[in-house]
Design an enzyme around this catalytic site. Sequence first.
Site, PDB file in Angstrom:
ATOM      1  N   LYS A 262       0.844  -1.199   0.000  1.00 15.80           N
ATOM      2  CA  LYS A 262       0.000   0.000   0.000  1.00 15.80           C
ATOM      3  C   LYS A 262       0.878   1.247   0.000  1.00 15.80           C
ATOM      4  CE  LYS A 262      -4.075  -1.714   2.465  1.00 15.80           C
ATOM      5  NZ  LYS A 262      -5.040  -1.551   1.370  1.00 15.80           N
ATOM      6  N   ARG A 336     -10.552 -11.358   1.740  1.00 15.85           N
ATOM      7  CA  ARG A 336     -11.462 -12.360   1.178  1.00 15.85           C
ATOM      8  C   ARG A 336     -10.837 -13.752   1.211  1.00 15.85           C
ATOM      9  NH1 ARG A 336     -11.686  -9.129  -4.392  1.00 15.85           N
ATOM     10  NH2 ARG A 336     -11.228  -7.478  -2.880  1.00 15.85           N
TER      11      ARG A 336
END
Length: 484
Positions: A262, A336
């Site tokens: 990130k 996920r």
Amino acid sequence: MINFRKTAQFDQDATVLILEKIQVRQKKLPAEIDLKTKEQIAAVYESGQFSGDKNELFPLATSSGLILLAGIGARSDTSPTAFRIMVKAALQSRYLCNKENIEVVPNDIKDEYVNALIEAIMIGTYQWQKYKTNGSIGVRYDQKHYYVIATRKKSHEQVQGICAGTNLARDLVNDNADLVTSTYLEKVIKKLIKGRKHITLEVLGKKELKAHGLNLHLAVNQGSRQEPKLVIVKYAGSSKKKGYTAIVGKGMTFDTGGLNLKPTGHIETMKLDMGGAAAVIGTLKSTIEIDLKKNILFVCGLAENVTGSSAYKPGDVLTSYSGKTVEVANTDAEGRLVLADAISYVIKNYAPERLVDVATLTGACIVALGFNYTGLVTTDETMANQLLRYGKETDDRVWRLPMYPELSESVKSMIADIRNLGVPKGAGGTITAAEFLRQFADNTRWAHLDIAGTAFVDNGKRFYFGHGATGAGVRLLTRFLQNT
Ligand code: BES
Ligand code: MN
Ligand code: ZN
């Protein structure tokens, strides 16, 4: 601390007297107020210093001590949300900051508003000050004594229990990521359930995750020095042979993005990424506090997504617990992966009747809904309606996004059964993530809550929350479990 009283006594360091505009005008004040004080209130009204308007505060020095007059305007013009904001402002005002014992006197209001008042005290005045050496001492509700005039003690005590769960979730999110590890969260859970006969625990550590083949979960944690853990609390609150509701939280104790690192501007708040697990743990606390007679599985998928030479790689194909193969298109779509294994493990081994997952899953949810609504994605109309309704009732707000058959195209992979990134990239990020999860929930009734936007206040104001974690999901999930 909150104590409930039947009638006002004006015997504390200060009293907050909450007044509607019309009550001020018509001099409709609580019976316990002495004549002299009534005259004083009438005088400040007549001289134009206090009219009971929204957000108006007036400190009145009386023979029985400080009475802070707090205006809430017209009943027709307020809402429980606005009410919480006003009460929070009154409680955090300069007039009360050095007062330890505070009586709060709502003047003739509905029970719904008394409950909102309790939330204003417990949720509204919460501040994260653990690392402030010079923090403004005494503004946190748990460092003060509030004496609240209320009649339905039982109902109000429930609200207190739910606020305590909410604030536990906030504490867990707010503290350092290097402290709040999977091992730490496991300890928090064990402490909560200790000595309770109707609660049992299963913890899968690295060894067990390997033995059972939860390879998605393991891969996400691969670069970390912390141990991955899947924690499952089985709460048998109902004596009837009723099915279980599973609530499954994403517990990424820090999300660097992994090798798809990130950038600055996105990484700083990523201690919030266990907000889903925090919501599950907070709901567990609420459930215990209010002694819910329901059967519930509280599940936390705990991991840390970091970079390094042993981190999992973009482009690789993994075999999930369910047997489906997964292409890791992006290591930053890690939530996920952990949830997919957790969901299929719980379904296979515990066969819940229905399952709700809660996760800080996608930045796209913030793009779609902003910070005030949790994203809801589900194929189950009944749960959709319930969650929407309880979101409204608890002010733990929810907005539904669509789910439809064609979505399955967007997570197809050229080299595996499914891929952890939707195509085209950037399109419908929240619902493609949900579609990924749906394919692991199989035929179990399932709903997904994306709290990426609602879990944390980074800049700006939001309702009655201060800076930091909000405890998003706790009030909603507790009400959902209680009422359905
Ligand atoms: N934890 C983030 C989602 C997130 C973003 C939560 C901002 C709170 C605030 C999640 O793991 C993530 O990185 N999602 C990616 C998905 C993308 C790679 C498909 C995102 O949202 O950018
Ligand atoms: Mn991520
Ligand atoms: Zn994440």
